[in-house]
Design an enzyme around this catalytic site. Structure first.
Site, mmCIF file in Angstrom:
data_model
loop_
_atom_site.group_PDB
_atom_site.id
_atom_site.type_symbol
_atom_site.label_atom_id
_atom_site.label_comp_id
_atom_site.label_asym_id
_atom_site.label_seq_id
_atom_site.Cartn_x
_atom_site.Cartn_y
_atom_site.Cartn_z
ATOM 1 N N HIS A 177 0.886 -1.162 0.000
ATOM 2 C CA HIS A 177 0.000 0.000 0.000
ATOM 3 C C HIS A 177 0.923 1.210 0.000
ATOM 4 O O HIS A 177 2.076 1.119 0.464
ATOM 5 C CB HIS A 177 -0.877 0.017 1.250
ATOM 6 C CG HIS A 177 -1.852 -1.125 1.287
ATOM 7 N ND1 HIS A 177 -1.862 -2.060 2.270
ATOM 8 C CD2 HIS A 177 -2.828 -1.472 0.417
ATOM 9 C CE1 HIS A 177 -2.813 -2.947 2.026
ATOM 10 N NE2 HIS A 177 -3.410 -2.620 0.895
ATOM 11 N N ASP A 229 2.346 1.644 3.293
ATOM 12 C CA ASP A 229 3.297 0.615 3.745
ATOM 13 C C ASP A 229 4.698 1.072 3.347
ATOM 14 O O ASP A 229 5.677 0.838 4.066
ATOM 15 C CB ASP A 229 3.057 -0.741 3.052
ATOM 16 C CG ASP A 229 1.754 -1.402 3.462
ATOM 17 O OD1 ASP A 229 1.377 -1.296 4.637
ATOM 18 O OD2 ASP A 229 1.120 -2.032 2.586
HETATM 19 C C1 XLS Z 1 -7.700 -6.806 0.071
HETATM 20 C C2 XLS Z 1 -6.454 -6.534 -0.478
HETATM 21 C C3 XLS Z 1 -5.872 -5.220 -0.426
HETATM 22 C C4 XLS Z 1 -5.192 -4.978 -1.728
HETATM 23 C C5 XLS Z 1 -4.354 -3.827 -1.842
HETATM 24 O O1 XLS Z 1 -8.021 -7.987 -0.034
HETATM 25 O O2 XLS Z 1 -5.530 -7.528 -0.272
HETATM 26 O O3 XLS Z 1 -5.080 -5.099 0.680
HETATM 27 O O4 XLS Z 1 -4.587 -6.084 -2.221
HETATM 28 O O5 XLS Z 1 -5.075 -2.701 -1.623
#
Ligand code: XLS
Ligand code: MG
Length: 344
Positions: A49, A52
């Protein structure tokens, strides 16, 4: 049929165990210590993200964000790790309470687009052109709260703004039918692929399929993958498992239904997934009950299960399968598959 696969996960897949009903049960593992684990667990790719990668991005100028991301890139290089994608986190900040791109407040929509541009800057600094949109709050809790035509157009306009901002990036939509919202606007992979047609660069819009999200829509994940592969739009996956139409469980890959997992591995392997650099992402959650020190097994085992299923899939005799299909003896085919799995 004999491609090799490389694996990725996101730092959120190592976590403290809080859920809506209770607090953390494990201490936080600092990001740098998480990085140390990737290679040991057999992973080479990191999914991010935006925050992150640059945790304090809200307090930084665009130039400072790029600087921080460039420093992180050096750390990744030192660890021999590669950034797979960056996803704007559009569901934490107060501006995103009612969604990002579909928010009813114009200032909040502006925030969402600006934030997406920062995520693109971060992706560039980390050396990836992949932007994932998990459209968490792009939907409603009550149907009358947003106009679905306007909402769809707003998502498309935001995507267009991102595609225009950087002619090199590509967008991968991660569809999900519900949670946190009641009804999401992009619930399936068909919706995700169709969104590209509302932009002037459909060739730069593809998708990421998550097993649990397909199952929450009561769809078959391997068929969703097949549909996306046929459209040449499957650019990433989030493999995990899910026990029925409950909350998003993100269980260890194959933990609930190994045959369903086998079929996902099989469709990916048979149709050359990975040959253009696509990663096997494992979006799996640590059980809240795991103690500290044994809280990475879900990642290690998800990867191992993938590789075991790959072995089983490749051991199947295609000519025998073709013959059973020609004979329309699906009962025999059923047994052939189950038998291969049970002795595997
Ligand atoms: C939700 C997701 C999310 C995305 C990235 O399931 O894993 O975290 O992959 O935003
Ligand atoms: Mg996911």
């Amino acid at each position: 049929m004999q491609g090799t696969f490389r694996f990725s996960f996101g730092p959120w897949n190592i976590h403290e165990g809080a859920d809506p009903f209770g607090p953390e049960v494990r201490r936080t593992i600092p990001f740098n210590q998480k990085l140390e684990q990737y290679k040991k667990l057999g992973f080479d790719g990191i999914q991010f993200h935006d925050d992150d990668a640059v945790p304090n991005l809200a307090e930084l100028s665009p130039a400072e964000i790029v600087k921080a991301a460039s420093e992180l890139k050096k750390v990744l290089d030192d660890h021999g790790l590669v950034a797979e994608f960056v996803a704007p986190r559009m569901w934490f900040a107060p501006q995103t309470i009612d969604g990002g791109y579909t928010n009813n407040c114009p200032k909040c929509r502006e925030y969402a687009i600006e934030r997406s541009k920062r995520a693109i800057d971060i992706a560039n600094a980390l050396g990836t052109r992949n932007i994932v949109l998990w459209l968490a709050r792009e939907g409603t809790y009550i149907r009358e709260a947003k106009d679905p035509v306007v909402a769809t157009e707003r998502i498309a306009a935001a995507m267009q703004a991102m595609l225009d901002y950087d002619p090199n990036i590509r967008i991968m939509i991660e569809s999900k039918p519900n949670e946190p919202v009641d009804h999401a606007y992009i619930p399936t992979i068909g919706h995700a692929i169709a969104m590209g047609l509302l932009t002037n660069a459909p060739d730069r819009v593809g998708c990421l399929i998550e097993t649990a999200h397909a199952l929450l829509a009561n769809l078959c994940p391997s068929d969703e993958m097949g549909f996306a592969l046929a459209h040449k739009k499957l650019w990433s996956v989030h493999l995990n498992d899910q026990n029925g139409l409950k909350f998003d469980q993100d269980q260890t890959f194959g933990a609930v239904d190994p045959r369903r997992a086998l079929n996902q591995v099989r469709v990916l392997d048979k149709h050359g997934y990975g040959s253009n650099g696509e990663w096997i992402g494992l979006d799996v959650k640590v059980m809240r009950t795991q103690k500290e020190g044994v809280d990475l097994k879900h990642l290690e085992y998800s990867r191992k299960i993938f590789l075991k299923l790959l072995e089983i899939s490749r051991s199947l005799d295609d000519s025998q399968i073709d013959q059973l299909i020609a004979d329309r003896d699906y009962e025999e085919l059923n047994f052939y598959i189950l038998n291969a799995m049970l002795k595997g």
